[in-house]
Enzyme design. Structure first.
Site, PDB file in Angstrom:
ATOM      1  N   SER A  44       3.797  53.146-165.805  1.00  0.00           N
ATOM      2  CA  SER A  44       2.552  53.299-165.033  1.00  0.00           C
ATOM      3  C   SER A  44       2.605  54.558-164.170  1.00  0.00           C
ATOM      4  O   SER A  44       3.675  55.112-163.914  1.00  0.00           O
ATOM      5  CB  SER A  44       2.343  52.082-164.127  1.00  0.00           C
ATOM      6  OG  SER A  44       2.451  50.900-164.876  1.00  0.00           O
TER       7      SER A  44
HETATM    8  C1  LIG Z   1       2.230  48.850-168.159  1.00  0.00           C
HETATM    9  S1  LIG Z   1       3.648  48.275-168.988  1.00  0.00           S
HETATM   10  C2  LIG Z   1       4.788  47.926-167.696  1.00  0.00           C
HETATM   11  C3  LIG Z   1       5.273  49.096-166.909  1.00  0.00           C
HETATM   12  C4  LIG Z   1       6.612  48.811-166.316  1.00  0.00           C
HETATM   13  N1  LIG Z   1       6.547  47.982-165.148  1.00  0.00           N
HETATM   14  C5  LIG Z   1       7.407  50.080-166.082  1.00  0.00           C
HETATM   15  O1  LIG Z   1       7.872  50.320-165.007  1.00  0.00           O
HETATM   16  O2  LIG Z   1       7.584  50.821-167.039  1.00  0.00           O
HETATM   17  C6  LIG Z   1       3.216  46.593-169.419  1.00  0.00           C
HETATM   18  C7  LIG Z   1       4.307  45.850-170.153  1.00  0.00           C
HETATM   19  O3  LIG Z   1       3.967  44.471-170.135  1.00  0.00           O
HETATM   20  C8  LIG Z   1       4.398  43.906-171.359  1.00  0.00           C
HETATM   21  N2  LIG Z   1       3.654  42.641-171.555  1.00  0.00           N
HETATM   22  C9  LIG Z   1       2.367  42.492-171.954  1.00  0.00           C
HETATM   23  N3  LIG Z   1       2.050  41.186-171.988  1.00  0.00           N
HETATM   24  C10 LIG Z   1       3.143  40.492-171.588  1.00  0.00           C
HETATM   25  C11 LIG Z   1       3.413  39.124-171.400  1.00  0.00           C
HETATM   26  N4  LIG Z   1       2.477  38.181-171.617  1.00  0.00           N
HETATM   27  N5  LIG Z   1       4.647  38.767-170.977  1.00  0.00           N
HETATM   28  C12 LIG Z   1       5.601  39.700-170.722  1.00  0.00           C
HETATM   29  N6  LIG Z   1       5.396  41.027-170.900  1.00  0.00           N
HETATM   30  C13 LIG Z   1       4.176  41.427-171.311  1.00  0.00           C
HETATM   31  C14 LIG Z   1       4.111  44.980-172.384  1.00  0.00           C
HETATM   32  O4  LIG Z   1       4.876  44.777-173.553  1.00  0.00           O
HETATM   33  C15 LIG Z   1       4.461  46.245-171.616  1.00  0.00           C
HETATM   34  O5  LIG Z   1       5.787  46.633-171.866  1.00  0.00           O
END
Ligand SMILES: C[S@@+](CC[C@H](N)C(=O)[O-])C[C@H]1O[C@@H](n2cnc3c(N)ncnc32)[C@H](O)[C@@H]1O
Length: 392
Positions: free
Chosen positions: A96
């Protein structure tokens, strides 16, 4: 902690100068630059073009390093594919925007010693930042994609930090690590899972991007869990995050709603509207469209334009085969056609009218309460829930 960088990025200096981030965080960010958590091929969003550009560290190490420091979101995975080398349609994992990460961590109000649940580990950057901040506390991260989780785990270990990275659906939380002082989610949800509330101790905080089916431009909600197990709190500011993987909205096929050969089906109702796209979806992060998503549930929209400049705004119900379309040209009133059991355009008009009558409230005027009987959005005070229905 030893600082890994000597210069303070502008977004961090601003977060500190504004008083949002305390000194404890500055040291943590300095020790953990996001470059330590990115793959060789990254897709930063170029602010000038608005496009994601491909940057490969092996070909352009200085360009890669410069992008890693920029205050922009960086896509690290497309279309759930393990290899980010080629662009895809949908970003499915990312790092992000750093100013957003810093803003969320400030709102989360994490302290040394806290037990934290971090949902959506992605690159592992925020999980590592949290692990460094809580020091002797505990951080549990959950990531849906096993390959993404494994890469994050390796990066967190490589910087000498400890966090449990679990593969699974964040909706279930992780009861083995409960109770948590803080729960942070970095993917968008349409409902706060009850597991998060149950696994947070009274006085603990849940921070999550919350959206409706209508638009990915949602809002960050900050809930405090009360002694009675009910979680309640305000929406803070508009945000856009990728949605929860198991809850993706299905692609709409117009042929399921309208005859494929063209023409309006029997029962189509014709009317006109004075609303314009700018009153609805065409204002980025506009509170009206976000609020219409709250009051007109289970609806999606799409737009297209004709060569003569006419903009077509489509609405489709996810509950039934109701549809609506408005044709926006230079005329002060746009033609509207609607069909199916719901009158979607009338529902949108009613919601917009209600929002105007309430003094055009912003995202921060709304709040959310999550209890045993479900979830309730309110305006200005928890005892003022949004009306269940407006049209008719
Ligand atoms: C915007 S990214 C996260 C950014 C992260 N916090 C970073 O510092 O890089 C969102 C992440 O959430 C994961 N995700 C989406 N739905 C999810 C779920 N239901 N449970 C766990 N992870 C999930 C995606 O695979 C993705 O890697």
């Amino acid at each position: 902690m030893t600082p890994a960088t000597t210069t303070t990025p502008e977004w961090l200096a601003e977060a500190v100068a504004s008083g949002r981030l305390d000194a404890g965080w500055v040291q943590v960010f300095a020790a953990l630059p996001r470059s330590l958590f990115l793959p060789d091929v990254i897709w930063p969003k170029d602010p000038d073009s608005g496009q994601n550009v491909r940057v490969d560290r092996r070909r352009d190490p200085s360009g890669w390093a410069a992008w890693a420091e920029q205050d922009v979101p960086i896509v690290t995975q497309w279309d759930d594919q393990p290899d980010p080398a080629a662009a895809g349609q949908t970003a499915t994992s990312s790092s992000s925007q750093p100013s957003l990460v810093a803003g969320m961590l400030a709102d989360l109000d994490v302290r040394p010693g806290h037990r934290v649940l971090d949902l959506g580990v992605g690159t592992g950057w925020t999980t590592a930042l949290l692990a460094a901040r809580v020091a002797a506390g505990t951080v549990v991260g959950i990531e849906y994609d096993p390959a993404v989780a494994e890469a994050a785990r390796a990066r967190i270990t490589a910087v000498g930090l400890v966090a449990d990275v679990i593969v699974g659906d964040g909706a279930a939380g992780w009861p083995d690590g409960a109770p948590y002082d803080r729960v942070q989610c970095t993917y968008a949800v349409r409902r706060i899972p009850t597991a998060w509330v149950e696994q947070t101790r009274p006085g603990g905080v849940i921070l999550a991007p919350w959206e409706t089916t209508l638009t990915h431009q949602g809002a960050l909600v900050r809930l405090t869990v009360q002694e009675d197990g009910i979680a309640s709190g305000p929406f803070l500011w508009p945000v856009r995050f990728m949605g929860s993987r198991p809850e993706r909205t299905p692609q709409i096929d117009r042929n399921d709603y309208l005859p494929p050969g063209g023409g309006w089906p029997p029962g189509t109702v014709e009317s006109a509207t004075r609303l314009r796209p700018a009153d609805l979806w065409a204002t980025p992060y506009g509170p009206a469209w976000w609020m219409i998503g709250l009051l007109v549930p289970d609806m999606v929209y799409a737009t297209s334009s004709r060569k003569d400049g006419t903009v077509l705004g489509w609405l489709f119900s996810l509950r039934c085969r109701s549809w609506a379309i408005a044709f926006f040209d230079d005329a002060p009133e746009a033609e509207v056609y609607q069909g199916g059991p719901r009158r979607l355009w009338d529902e949108v008009e009613a919601a917009h009218r209600w929002w105007t009558e309430q003094g055009r409230p912003g995202h921060e005027d709304f709040g959310l309460t999550v209890g045993p009987d479900g979830e309730r959005v309110w305006l200005r005070s928890p005892d003022r829930p949004l009306p269940a229905t407006l049209a008719g």
